[in-house]
Enzyme design. Structure first.
Site, PDB file in Angstrom:
ATOM      1  N   ARG A 257       0.866  -1.186   0.000  1.00 13.01           N
ATOM      2  CA  ARG A 257       0.000   0.000   0.000  1.00 13.01           C
ATOM      3  C   ARG A 257       0.901   1.235   0.000  1.00 13.01           C
ATOM      4  O   ARG A 257       1.476   1.599   1.023  1.00 13.01           O
ATOM      5  CB  ARG A 257      -0.881  -0.023   1.260  1.00 13.01           C
ATOM      6  CG  ARG A 257      -2.134   0.846   1.169  1.00 13.01           C
ATOM      7  CD  ARG A 257      -2.768   1.006   2.548  1.00 13.01           C
ATOM      8  NE  ARG A 257      -1.953   1.882   3.372  1.00 13.01           N
ATOM      9  CZ  ARG A 257      -1.851   1.789   4.696  1.00 13.01           C
ATOM     10  NH1 ARG A 257      -2.505   0.879   5.375  1.00 13.01           N
ATOM     11  NH2 ARG A 257      -1.073   2.621   5.369  1.00 13.01           N
ATOM     12  N   HIS A 261      -3.639   4.609   4.546  1.00 15.69           N
ATOM     13  CA  HIS A 261      -4.838   3.759   4.456  1.00 15.69           C
ATOM     14  C   HIS A 261      -5.950   4.480   3.687  1.00 15.69           C
ATOM     15  O   HIS A 261      -6.548   3.929   2.772  1.00 15.69           O
ATOM     16  CB  HIS A 261      -5.303   3.409   5.863  1.00 15.69           C
ATOM     17  CG  HIS A 261      -6.601   2.664   5.920  1.00 15.69           C
ATOM     18  ND1 HIS A 261      -6.736   1.387   5.433  1.00 15.69           N
ATOM     19  CD2 HIS A 261      -7.817   3.039   6.385  1.00 15.69           C
ATOM     20  CE1 HIS A 261      -7.998   0.999   5.611  1.00 15.69           C
ATOM     21  NE2 HIS A 261      -8.669   1.982   6.172  1.00 15.69           N
ATOM     22  N   TYR A 270       3.365   5.064  11.828  1.00 14.54           N
ATOM     23  CA  TYR A 270       3.650   3.637  12.010  1.00 14.54           C
ATOM     24  C   TYR A 270       4.569   3.007  10.956  1.00 14.54           C
ATOM     25  O   TYR A 270       4.818   1.819  11.011  1.00 14.54           O
ATOM     26  CB  TYR A 270       2.338   2.839  12.079  1.00 14.54           C
ATOM     27  CG  TYR A 270       1.383   3.090  10.912  1.00 14.54           C
ATOM     28  CD1 TYR A 270       1.570   2.432   9.699  1.00 14.54           C
ATOM     29  CD2 TYR A 270       0.324   3.975  11.027  1.00 14.54           C
ATOM     30  CE1 TYR A 270       0.711   2.658   8.638  1.00 14.54           C
ATOM     31  CE2 TYR A 270      -0.538   4.214   9.977  1.00 14.54           C
ATOM     32  CZ  TYR A 270      -0.346   3.552   8.784  1.00 14.54           C
ATOM     33  OH  TYR A 270      -1.186   3.769   7.732  1.00 14.54           O
TER      34      TYR A 270
HETATM   35  C1  LIG Z   1     -15.354  -5.747  10.773  1.00 11.24           C
HETATM   36  C2  LIG Z   1     -14.507  -4.549  10.583  1.00 11.24           C
HETATM   37  N1  LIG Z   1     -13.634  -4.189  11.536  1.00 11.24           N
HETATM   38  C3  LIG Z   1     -12.885  -3.078  11.410  1.00 11.24           C
HETATM   39  C4  LIG Z   1     -12.989  -2.295  10.298  1.00 11.24           C
HETATM   40  C5  LIG Z   1     -12.196  -1.017  10.176  1.00 11.24           C
HETATM   41  N2  LIG Z   1     -11.167  -1.135   9.125  1.00 11.24           N
HETATM   42  C6  LIG Z   1     -11.414  -0.708   7.871  1.00 11.24           C
HETATM   43  S1  LIG Z   1     -10.184  -1.112   6.819  1.00 11.24           S
HETATM   44  C7  LIG Z   1      -9.291  -1.850   8.038  1.00 11.24           C
HETATM   45  C8  LIG Z   1      -7.988  -2.499   7.696  1.00 11.24           C
HETATM   46  C9  LIG Z   1      -8.164  -3.594   6.695  1.00 11.24           C
HETATM   47  O1  LIG Z   1      -6.932  -4.062   6.283  1.00 11.24           O
HETATM   48  P1  LIG Z   1      -6.781  -5.097   5.076  1.00 11.24           P
HETATM   49  O2  LIG Z   1      -7.786  -6.176   5.191  1.00 11.24           O
HETATM   50  O3  LIG Z   1      -5.363  -5.485   5.027  1.00 11.24           O
HETATM   51  O4  LIG Z   1      -7.175  -4.249   3.784  1.00 11.24           O
HETATM   52  P2  LIG Z   1      -6.488  -2.932   3.204  1.00 11.24           P
HETATM   53  O5  LIG Z   1      -7.199  -1.781   3.835  1.00 11.24           O
HETATM   54  O6  LIG Z   1      -5.050  -2.968   3.515  1.00 11.24           O
HETATM   55  O7  LIG Z   1      -6.760  -2.974   1.758  1.00 11.24           O
HETATM   56  C10 LIG Z   1      -9.953  -1.760   9.260  1.00 11.24           C
HETATM   57  C11 LIG Z   1      -9.439  -2.270  10.534  1.00 11.24           C
HETATM   58  C12 LIG Z   1     -13.910  -2.720   9.313  1.00 11.24           C
HETATM   59  N3  LIG Z   1     -14.065  -2.012   8.176  1.00 11.24           N
HETATM   60  N4  LIG Z   1     -14.647  -3.830   9.466  1.00 11.24           N
END
Ligand SMILES: Cc1ncc(C[n+]2csc(CCOP(=O)(O)OP(=O)(O)O)c2C)c(N)n1
Ligand SMILES: [Mg+2]
Lengths: 361, 329
Positions: A257, A261, A270
């Site tokens: 990434r 985020h 971080y």
């Molecule tokens: C059930 C749930 N818990 C927490 C979140 C908050 N949240 C949104 S994106 C994220 C990180 C997700 O990381 P990843 O699966 O690696 O996907 P990326 O964003 O890196 O594409 C979090 C914790 C959420 N959307 N859904």
């Protein structure tokens, strides 16, 4: 099937190295020139979409944008390996995949603009609503695939998620259901090394995410997520296997990434800049461009054509998002139930009355 | 009174966590992005640096896991504080909360208790996209065994968080996202009323506004506006949804004889309906008009461009007050 057949390769599959030179892999078919040109065009368009969206956030036209900058090879390959009758199950980060499948860019960005939730009709291009509650869409994908089997349809479902989402219980349940029902699903994990601030090492100590497939009784494979040739090949094989009745599989793409985020996140809290810089040279666009230029497939004329296409998409995005869509208050009460409850009708009348009094005063 | 620095509600929560962790080594803080990042709302900022990664840490991304892990930790002498990143992302933990966290004391006849604090940034008004603005208090309030609080002031953020962590029972702390950056000059050593107590935030004689969390500032603003028009509105801040302070709320309503409950959650089968029922049952003969409600509509939380039409507004509160049968007096 012996379990070692399910194991991913030792290293992520790579067909183009960082400098765009072809890597031989006897187990994997190298995509045709035509497919690679098409993918390159999609990459350039995808990058332009990410850049344009970023600009629109800065201009206050998008509420938020989780960018796939640097992950465009994954995004475009996921859409390109599917046929019209297939389904795509995207996350919030997969705008480029969705547009790649033919969904209108402005409808795609409705959610992030804040006009409505899902801005497109999922049945039109067979793209499920973008899902934010992590991993919850994966099991829907299995249901869609199983229904296709029951109905005798030739449909494969591409179910996307991130590395962090693999920790959720729903990830486990989806893979297990898919394996037990032998559903035609490809689980496609974009491992971009972070879940917001949390690095992969805090999610799992498995040898790779692809290894998880073995425990469910399905093949897992890992692929260089910045190598569009390898992605087309590996995802294409997975889709083909699912289509021919071999059941589900899991593909993990190793990528990064490049940006925070979302625009609301501060990644300097971080991770170090030099870590990001190290990935700059692995940009998926540089790689495919170097390969195609070396083979004299990417002429100046073709490059200009592709740039014009990318610009056209950006223009559609700008024009659409610069427009203020006047929100329709009554929309609040539409589609909550098939038939509005008496209480909702009352509430709709209350709001209409309130607004008409506001106009008068 | 000594001068105090103005701090935000997020900082007050942070200070409460810091002080609780200093006071009691068994207090652990964990969840998603609560370590290096300090939480997406910075409520856990600096805790890992101060207390180390064994006391404040990121877990794998799994809310059910976070909650179930807390149950086990509590069974073996720890005092877990967990962060659910957003209201709607606590739903994967619902099973653990309802079936285990809430029931453990009862199932084991008191042999096992669950001193767990469940921190949930809640409610809307922040222009968030879907799943980031739910008011889920009714689910928790409806679950016997859970204590549920919703602070509205900076001072209460500190006090209620400290009390939640000290409680022998599980407490859901609903942190109003919209108010995280609200600032106030507070003396954190000053003792505020604890869990189970409502507070009269503003005296008034004509009618009582009853609110909690994000709706308290709306009620106060409405009272200001009403005062300008010559009507005196009292404002009660519920603070503690469970246990509910019948005494304070009903005494307030009896003193004015009229009441409006303000809450942004959908009104149907909600905390606001419970408040109306309780007040009506207890104050019937003191009421000059039926108790009214100003709530969100019975719809999924709307997209950013429409949320202003859904949320209780000062005008809607004043309109509701206007309907309290003033002419019949
Ligand atoms: C059930 C749930 N818990 C927490 C979140 C908050 N949240 C949104 S994106 C994220 C990180 C997700 O990381 P990843 O699966 O690696 O996907 P990326 O964003 O890196 O594409 C979090 C914790 C959420 N959307 N859904
Ligand atoms: Mg990730």
């Amino acid at each position: 099937m012996p379990s070692h057949d399910f194991l991913p390769s030792e290293q992520p599959v790579q067909l183009l190295d960082q400098d765009g030179r072809r890597v031989e892999d006897p187990k994997r078919a190298f995509p045709s020139d035509e497919d690679l040109l098409r993918a390159h065009e999609a990459l350039v368009v995808g990058r332009r979409i990410n850049e344009q969206a970023y600009a629109l956030v800065r201009q206050g036209r998008l509420a938020v944008y989780p960018s796939s900058y640097g992950q465009e090879a994954c995004e475009v390959a996921a859409a390109l390996v599917l046929d019209d009758q297939d389904w795509l199950f995207p996350t919030y980060r997969d705008v480029v995949s969705i547009i790649g499948r033919g969904v209108d860019p402005v409808e795609t960005l409705t959610l992030l603009k804040g006009d409505w939730h899902c801005g497109y009709d999922p049945t039109e291009h067979r793209v499920a609503p973008q899902t934010t509650p992590l991993a919850t869409q994966l099991i829907h994908a299995v249901g869609v695939a199983h229904a296709a089997t029951l109905r005798g349809e030739d449909t494969v479902v591409m179910a996307m998620c991130g590395d962090g989402a693999t920790s959720e219980g729903d990830f486990h349940e989806a893979l297990n259901f898919a394996a037990v029902f032998k559903a035609p699903v490809v689980f496609f994990v974009q491992n971009n090394e972070y879940a917001i601030s949390v690095p992969l090492a805090r999610q799992t100590v498995a040898p790779s995410l692809a290894h998880k497939a073995v425990g469910y009784g399905m093949p897992g494979e890992r692929v260089d997520g910045n190598d569009v040739a390898a992605l087309l090949s590996v995802l294409g094989d997975a889709v083909h296997a699912a289509r021919s009745g071999a059941g589900p599989s899991l593909v993990e793409a190793h990528t990064y990434r490049m940006q925070a985020h979302t625009n609301a996140d501060d990644a300097t809290r971080y991770r170090q800049d030099d870590e990001v810089a190290a990935w700059q040279g692995r940009d998926p666009l540089l790689r495919s461009k170097a390969y195609l230029t070396g083979r004299e497939l990417l002429t100046d004329e073709r490059t200009a054509e592709i740039a014009a296409k990318a610009e056209a998409v950006a223009t559609v995005m700008r024009d659409g998002l610069m427009q203020d869509v006047e929100p329709v208050p009554g929309d609040l009460f539409e589609h909550v139930h098939a038939t509005p409850t008496p209480q909702l009708r009352e509430q709709a009348a209350f709001l209409a009355d309130e607004l008409s009094r506001e106009k008068v005063s | 009174m000594a001068e105090h620095e103005k701090i935000t509600m997020a900082q007050a929560f942070n200070q409460a966590l810091r002080d609780a962790m200093t006071a009691d080594e068994s207090v652990l803080m964990f969840g998603e992005d609560v370590g290096a990042l300090g939480g997406v709302f910075r409520v856990t900022d600096g805790l890992t640096a101060e207390f180390g990664g064994a006391r404040c840490f990121d877990t794998p991304l799994a809310e059910s896991g976070i909650m179930g892990f807390a149950v086990g930790l509590a069974m073996n002498g720890m005092r877990p504080v967990v962060e659910m990143q957003f209201d709607a992302f606590a739903y994967p933990a619902f099973e653990q909360i309802v079936s285990h966290v809430a029931k453990m004391r009862n199932r084991t006849r008191g042999a096992l208790s669950m001193p767990i604090t469940i921190r949930i940034p809640y409610a809307g008004g922040i222009g968030g996209v879907e799943h980031h603005c739910d008011s889920s208090e009714a689910y928790y309030a409806h679950t016997p065994g859970l204590t549920v609080v919703a602070p509205a002031t900076v001072a209460d953020a500190y006090t209620l968080m400290r009390e939640a962590i000290a409680s022998p029972d599980p407490v859901v702390v609903l942190e109003p996202k919209k108010l995280y950056w609200s600032k106030d000059e507070v003396d954190l050593d000053e003792v505020q009323p604890g869990i189970g107590r409502a507070v009269v935030r503003r005296e008034g004689t004509d009618a009582t506004l009853i609110a909690y969390g994000t709706s308290v500032p709306i009620a106060l603003e409405a009272a200001d506006a009403a005062a300008a028009e010559g009507r005196s509105l009292q404002v009660v801040d519920v603070r503690s949804i469970v246990p509910f302070d019948d005494e304070t709320v009903c005494a307030a309503v009896r003193s004015t004889g009229r009441a409006v409950v303000v809450a942004e959650a959908p009104g149907f089968a909600s905390v606001s309906s419970e408040i109306v029922a309780r007040v009506t049952e207890r104050c019937f003969h003191h009421l000059a008009a039926p108790v009214r409600r100003v709530t969100g509509f019975d719809i999924p939380y709307p997209p950013p461009k429409l949320e202003h039409l859904h949320l209780p507004s000062v005008d809607r509160v004043l309109d509701a007050v206007d309907t309290l049968q003033w002419d019949d007096v």
